[in-house]
Design an enzyme around this catalytic site. Structure first.
Site, PDB file in Angstrom:
ATOM      1  CB  ALA A   1      21.363  59.171  50.744  1.00  0.00           C
TER       2      ALA A   1
ATOM      3  CB  ALA B   1      20.806  60.520  44.695  1.00  0.00           C
ATOM      4  CE  LYS B   2      28.678  58.689  45.403  1.00  0.00           C
ATOM      5  NZ  LYS B   2      29.214  59.380  44.211  1.00  0.00           N
ATOM      6  N   GLY B   3      24.315  56.090  46.800  1.00  0.00           N
ATOM      7  CA  GLY B   3      23.880  54.829  47.384  1.00  0.00           C
ATOM      8  C   GLY B   3      24.961  53.784  47.310  1.00  0.00           C
TER       9      GLY B   3
ATOM     10  CG  ASP C   1      30.920  56.002  43.699  1.00  0.00           C
ATOM     11  OD1 ASP C   1      31.948  55.723  44.340  1.00  0.00           O
ATOM     12  OD2 ASP C   1      30.407  57.123  43.708  1.00  0.00           O
TER      13      ASP C   1
END
Length: 424
Positions: A68, A113-115, A154
């Site tokens: 994202a 952002a993150k995924g 993460d």
């Protein structure tokens, strides 16, 4: 705004819902164009990919991955990649929004952002995890890059994961590109101090909050939920300053010693899983009971949504410092505000991770390694600068610490949007 049913709230309040509520609260204190606020309620892009994996036994499975992108007005997208069975598109969007605020409050030239991949990493062998990571890197290659989007570790990922990711990207690009990810091992372009940075920043901000209130750290008791990389490093930092760390926990439960634990003797969950709850301490507790201990400071450093409408009135700490991402629901936040319990939000407290990731990115693109001493000195400087900006808003307005932190972040993001304008 409607209030969630307290009994169902922990399961119903998603990261993106919480992030949007926090945005709206901050916007109410600022003269920000509604168009900018509306833009920030939504991600710019969400990428969904399918990742084929050949298992060690020769069978093949398909996994779903997400990335994202929330906002890049201040610079390239930045945020972690997690491997967890509960990864969803909505969660990635909410976490990407938090990364936007976190980078802005730290005044870093990044967006959010993150995924992640929907997978239980414990079911993967090391070879399977490597193959999954390399294929995921290839699927995301069109949208990532040192000046586009820079992933980091993460939940369920680590420096080795980032090394595989960087190598897969580099092989396809035809050149070594260490700046495409951060959180790598130092031997392949990673920064010294990166793994300990989120916990160290929690310790620094807790120390500064203690000083703000004029407390004597040697008189204080602290409970830390989650004795992994963040919680353990925060606890040890504060223990070394003289605080009494009376309780820590891992996924299996908590240990408690009213006279204070030796945090350097307790191995953290990342070092040796099970050693926290299995440690020889005077008392054992559940993770839920740890949150309600009669302590001065509570540091939730495990997972999100642990402080909810159901337990917020039972929390006895005077100060909460969020080590995990999103440990406090909106309803719990309202209860803490009513009760006068101070809450220092995650986007400043654990921002050491993205800050040292920024340092790592600078080292990579300049091909110049920093010493651990320099990293820690620069981190201290950046954390204090951000804290001073937050304190200025907190002292000038009748707001909570969370509101003050988001006001700093939103004002910087809005100013950047105003300066760049809107592409016609």
């Amino acid at each position: 705004m409607t209030t969630a049913n307290p009994k169902s709230e922990p399961n119903e309040e998603s990261a993106v819902e919480t992030a949007r509520r926090q945005l709206e609260r901050a916007a109410a204190h600022l003269d920000v164009d509604e168009g900018i606020v509306e833009r920030l309620r939504h991600p710019r892009n969400v990428f969904r990919v399918t990742i084929p994996l050949e298992r060690d036994d020769g069978t093949r499975e398909m996994f779903t991955g997400y990335r994202a992108h929330h906002d890049s007005v201040r610079g390239p997208y930045k945020g972690g990649l997690r491997y967890h069975p509960d990864v969803t598109e909505e969660e990635c969007v909410g976490l990407a929004m938090w990364m936007t605020w976190k980078c802005a409050v730290m005044d870093l030239p990044f967006g959010g952002a993150k995924g992640g991949v929907v997978v239980n990493p414990k079911t993967l062998s090391s070879a399977e995890k490597e193959r999954l990571t390399r294929r995921f890197a290839e699927e995301l290659r069109p949208v990532i890059g040192p000046m586009k989007d820079i992933p980091a570790p993460d939940m369920g990922t680590d420096p080795a994961t980032m090394a595989w990711f960087m190598d897969a990207y580099s092989m396809q690009e035809g050149e070594t590109s260490p700046g495409v990810v951060t959180g790598k091992p130092p031997v392949v372009g990673g920064s010294y101090g990166r793994e300990k940075a989120p916990g160290r920043s929690v310790g620094i901000i807790t120390r500064e909050a203690i000083d703000y209130y004029g407390w004597d750290i040697e008189d204080l008791t602290i409970a830390v939920q989650g004795f992994g990389s963040v919680g353990a490093n925060a606890a040890r930092y504060l223990d070394d300053l003289g605080a009494s760390i009376v309780a820590v926990s891992d996924v299996d439960g908590a240990i408690y010693d009213p006279d204070g634990l030796d945090t350097n003797d307790v191995e953290d969950h990342d070092e040796t899983p099970g050693m926290v709850s299995g440690y020889d301490a005077p008392e054992t507790l559940s993770n839920e009971a740890l949150l309600e201990l009669d302590v001065d400071i509570l540091i939730p450093a495990a997972i999100g949504n642990v402080l909810t409408a159901e337990n917020a009135r039972e929390v006895k700490a005077d100060l909460i410092v969020e080590g995990a991402n999103g440990p406090t629901t909106s309803t719990a936040d309202q209860i803490f505000e009513e009760r006068g319990v101070a809450v220092i939000p995650d986007i400043i407290a654990n921002a050491g991770g993205v800050t040292v990731s920024y340092f790592e990115w600078l080292q990579d693109i300049n091909r110049r390694k920093w010493s651990l001493e320099r990293v820690n000195e620069e981190l201290e400087t950046e954390m204090l600068s951000a804290w001073d900006a937050i304190c200025a808003e907190y002292d000038a307005r009748d707001v909570t610490w969370r509101d003050a932190t988001y006001i700093v972040a939103l004002s910087r993001i809005a100013a950047a949007h105003d300066a760049r304008g809107l592409w016609p």
